[in-house]
Design a protein around this motif. Structure first.
Motif, PDB file in Angstrom:
ATOM      1  N   SER A 152       0.837  -1.193   0.000  1.00 14.06           N
ATOM      2  CA  SER A 152       0.000   0.000   0.000  1.00 14.06           C
ATOM      3  C   SER A 152       0.871   1.241   0.000  1.00 14.06           C
ATOM      4  O   SER A 152       1.817   1.336   0.781  1.00 14.06           O
ATOM      5  CB  SER A 152      -0.896   0.023   1.239  1.00 14.06           C
ATOM      6  OG  SER A 152      -1.772  -1.058   1.224  1.00 14.06           O
ATOM      7  N   HIS A 193      -1.977   3.330   3.169  1.00 16.10           N
ATOM      8  CA  HIS A 193      -2.275   2.244   4.100  1.00 16.10           C
ATOM      9  C   HIS A 193      -3.277   1.303   3.432  1.00 16.10           C
ATOM     10  O   HIS A 193      -3.910   1.679   2.444  1.00 16.10           O
ATOM     11  CB  HIS A 193      -2.755   2.751   5.467  1.00 16.10           C
ATOM     12  CG  HIS A 193      -3.986   3.597   5.444  1.00 16.10           C
ATOM     13  ND1 HIS A 193      -5.234   3.128   5.065  1.00 16.10           N
ATOM     14  CD2 HIS A 193      -4.164   4.900   5.746  1.00 16.10           C
ATOM     15  CE1 HIS A 193      -6.122   4.086   5.155  1.00 16.10           C
ATOM     16  NE2 HIS A 193      -5.497   5.191   5.558  1.00 16.10           N
ATOM     17  N   PHE A 228      -6.167   0.390   3.906  1.00  9.90           N
ATOM     18  CA  PHE A 228      -7.595   0.688   4.019  1.00  9.90           C
ATOM     19  C   PHE A 228      -7.982   1.873   3.131  1.00  9.90           C
ATOM     20  O   PHE A 228      -9.117   2.313   3.134  1.00  9.90           O
ATOM     21  CB  PHE A 228      -7.954   0.965   5.482  1.00  9.90           C
ATOM     22  CG  PHE A 228      -7.356  -0.059   6.410  1.00  9.90           C
ATOM     23  CD1 PHE A 228      -7.833  -1.360   6.422  1.00  9.90           C
ATOM     24  CD2 PHE A 228      -6.280   0.262   7.218  1.00  9.90           C
ATOM     25  CE1 PHE A 228      -7.264  -2.316   7.241  1.00  9.90           C
ATOM     26  CE2 PHE A 228      -5.706  -0.688   8.042  1.00  9.90           C
ATOM     27  CZ  PHE A 228      -6.196  -1.982   8.064  1.00  9.90           C
ATOM     28  N   THR A 229      -7.018   2.380   2.345  1.00 10.78           N
ATOM     29  CA  THR A 229      -7.258   3.526   1.471  1.00 10.78           C
ATOM     30  C   THR A 229      -8.127   3.124   0.295  1.00 10.78           C
ATOM     31  O   THR A 229      -7.883   2.111  -0.368  1.00 10.78           O
ATOM     32  CB  THR A 229      -5.919   4.097   0.959  1.00 10.78           C
ATOM     33  OG1 THR A 229      -5.099   4.423   2.079  1.00 10.78           O
ATOM     34  CG2 THR A 229      -6.145   5.337   0.117  1.00 10.78           C
ATOM     35  N   ARG A 230      -9.116   3.938   0.026  1.00  8.53           N
ATOM     36  CA  ARG A 230     -10.083   3.683  -1.041  1.00  8.53           C
ATOM     37  C   ARG A 230      -9.497   4.052  -2.399  1.00  8.53           C
ATOM     38  O   ARG A 230      -8.856   5.086  -2.537  1.00  8.53           O
ATOM     39  CB  ARG A 230     -11.328   4.522  -0.759  1.00  8.53           C
ATOM     40  CG  ARG A 230     -12.409   4.317  -1.740  1.00  8.53           C
ATOM     41  CD  ARG A 230     -13.737   4.846  -1.216  1.00  8.53           C
ATOM     42  NE  ARG A 230     -14.769   4.414  -2.102  1.00  8.53           N
ATOM     43  CZ  ARG A 230     -15.207   3.182  -2.206  1.00  8.53           C
ATOM     44  NH1 ARG A 230     -14.704   2.250  -1.451  1.00  8.53           N
ATOM     45  NH2 ARG A 230     -16.126   2.858  -3.062  1.00  8.53           N
ATOM     46  N   SER A 278      -5.284   6.243  -5.651  1.00  6.27           N
ATOM     47  CA  SER A 278      -5.926   6.219  -4.345  1.00  6.27           C
ATOM     48  C   SER A 278      -6.634   7.534  -4.046  1.00  6.27           C
ATOM     49  O   SER A 278      -6.335   8.563  -4.643  1.00  6.27           O
ATOM     50  CB  SER A 278      -4.887   5.959  -3.250  1.00  6.27           C
ATOM     51  OG  SER A 278      -4.058   7.085  -3.080  1.00  6.27           O
ATOM     52  N   HIS A 334      -6.168   9.363  -1.500  1.00  6.84           N
ATOM     53  CA  HIS A 334      -5.212   9.761  -0.452  1.00  6.84           C
ATOM     54  C   HIS A 334      -4.791  11.172  -0.818  1.00  6.84           C
ATOM     55  O   HIS A 334      -4.607  11.475  -1.986  1.00  6.84           O
ATOM     56  CB  HIS A 334      -4.059   8.758  -0.476  1.00  6.84           C
ATOM     57  CG  HIS A 334      -2.767   9.213   0.128  1.00  6.84           C
ATOM     58  ND1 HIS A 334      -1.581   8.666  -0.256  1.00  6.84           N
ATOM     59  CD2 HIS A 334      -2.455  10.133   1.054  1.00  6.84           C
ATOM     60  CE1 HIS A 334      -0.592   9.220   0.424  1.00  6.84           C
ATOM     61  NE2 HIS A 334      -1.109  10.122   1.219  1.00  6.84           N
ATOM     62  N   SER A 363      -7.002  10.236   3.986  1.00  8.02           N
ATOM     63  CA  SER A 363      -7.564   9.439   2.901  1.00  8.02           C
ATOM     64  C   SER A 363      -9.024   9.135   3.172  1.00  8.02           C
ATOM     65  O   SER A 363      -9.493   9.239   4.299  1.00  8.02           O
ATOM     66  CB  SER A 363      -6.808   8.117   2.764  1.00  8.02           C
ATOM     67  OG  SER A 363      -7.009   7.311   3.912  1.00  8.02           O
ATOM     68  N   ARG A 409     -11.570   5.955   3.195  1.00  5.68           N
ATOM     69  CA  ARG A 409     -11.334   4.560   3.536  1.00  5.68           C
ATOM     70  C   ARG A 409     -12.288   3.644   2.777  1.00  5.68           C
ATOM     71  O   ARG A 409     -13.395   4.038   2.408  1.00  5.68           O
ATOM     72  CB  ARG A 409     -11.535   4.327   5.028  1.00  5.68           C
ATOM     73  CG  ARG A 409     -10.605   5.002   6.056  1.00  5.68           C
ATOM     74  CD  ARG A 409      -9.469   5.766   5.556  1.00  5.68           C
ATOM     75  NE  ARG A 409      -8.522   6.390   6.452  1.00  5.68           N
ATOM     76  CZ  ARG A 409      -8.729   7.224   7.457  1.00  5.68           C
ATOM     77  NH1 ARG A 409      -9.933   7.494   7.869  1.00  5.68           N
ATOM     78  NH2 ARG A 409      -7.741   7.783   8.109  1.00  5.68           N
ATOM     79  N   HIS A 431     -15.060   1.042   2.490  1.00  5.49           N
ATOM     80  CA  HIS A 431     -16.158   0.704   3.398  1.00  5.49           C
ATOM     81  C   HIS A 431     -16.952  -0.526   2.947  1.00  5.49           C
ATOM     82  O   HIS A 431     -17.919  -0.891   3.589  1.00  5.49           O
ATOM     83  CB  HIS A 431     -17.087   1.911   3.603  1.00  5.49           C
ATOM     84  CG  HIS A 431     -17.739   2.408   2.360  1.00  5.49           C
ATOM     85  ND1 HIS A 431     -17.121   3.300   1.506  1.00  5.49           N
ATOM     86  CD2 HIS A 431     -18.941   2.139   1.822  1.00  5.49           C
ATOM     87  CE1 HIS A 431     -17.933   3.563   0.501  1.00  5.49           C
ATOM     88  NE2 HIS A 431     -19.035   2.869   0.664  1.00  5.49           N
ATOM     89  N   GLN A 446     -12.419  -4.646   0.616  1.00  7.28           N
ATOM     90  CA  GLN A 446     -11.357  -4.635   1.623  1.00  7.28           C
ATOM     91  C   GLN A 446     -10.686  -6.001   1.719  1.00  7.28           C
ATOM     92  O   GLN A 446      -9.468  -6.100   1.783  1.00  7.28           O
ATOM     93  CB  GLN A 446     -11.905  -4.213   2.983  1.00  7.28           C
ATOM     94  CG  GLN A 446     -10.826  -4.059   4.043  1.00  7.28           C
ATOM     95  CD  GLN A 446      -9.865  -2.944   3.737  1.00  7.28           C
ATOM     96  OE1 GLN A 446     -10.188  -1.784   3.912  1.00  7.28           O
ATOM     97  NE2 GLN A 446      -8.667  -3.275   3.279  1.00  7.28           N
ATOM     98  N   GLY A 463     -13.711   8.899   5.972  1.00  6.04           N
ATOM     99  CA  GLY A 463     -12.319   9.243   5.730  1.00  6.04           C
ATOM    100  C   GLY A 463     -11.785  10.073   6.871  1.00  6.04           C
ATOM    101  O   GLY A 463     -12.469  10.311   7.863  1.00  6.04           O
TER     102      GLY A 463
END
Length: 173
Positions: free
Chosen positions: A37, A40, A42-44, A62, A64, A78, A80, A82, A87, A117
């Motif tokens: 990543s 991270h 969990f970044t969308r 991303s 981010h 960022s 995240r 969901h 995920q 976020g």
């Protein structure tokens, strides 16, 4: 005069603070032959790049973002992921992670988490810039030592072999 210079292709620096949002970071980068990543796990991804997470993850961008003031990063964050399926795919398929330690997160997402976020502002960096400090350590109440130790908390402390493995760390010799 500045307008004429800019029109001729000469960059002109205008007075005052200069803020810029940096966006469109890659979602993943390659390190040691595998994807990790960029921010991270969990970044969308960008909505229009979500299909790339399944077909060509190294091309996905991303959601981010960093906030930069006069060349200094003063904040970042960022949006995240969901959706539990996305995920899980990112963790297991793209990053090759064991999802067992994060099952509670996947269960929570399956309960219907809304889009969410966050952003963290580096107030210490901002204060250092405003004060004209030579180092961020000049404005932090309890700065770390030059080798990264926190004398107040006696950190970092030793961690177990399992924790080194879980976080893909190399134990120092």
């Amino acid at each position: 005069m500045a307008d004429r210079l800019e029109a001729s292709g000469v960059a002109v620096r205008r007075a005052g603070p200069h803020l810029v949002w940096v966006v469109d970071f890659p979602l993943f980068v390659e390190e040691e032959g595998r994807l990790v990543s960029a921010h991270h796990p969990f970044t969308r991804p960008h909505q229009e790049d979500e299909h790339l997470v399944h077909s060509n993850p190294s091309e996905a961008r991303s959601q981010h973002f960093d906030l930069v003031l006069d060349g200094w990063e003063i904040g970042g964050g960022s949006m995240r992921i969901h959706e539990p399926a996305l995920q899980r795919h990112v963790l297991e398929t793209v990053l090759g992670e064991d999802t067992a330690p994060l099952q509670h997160l996947l269960d929570a997402l399956a309960s219907g988490a809304p889009p969410h976020g966050g952003i963290a502002l580096g107030l210490d960096r901002l204060v250092a810039l405003v004060c004209g400090a030579q180092s961020i350590r000049d404005v932090i109440a309890f700065p770390k030592t030059s080798d990264g130790r926190d004398l107040m908390a006696d950190a970092p402390s030793d961690i177990s072999r399992e924790e080194y493995d879980l976080y893909h760390l190399t134990k120092p010799s």
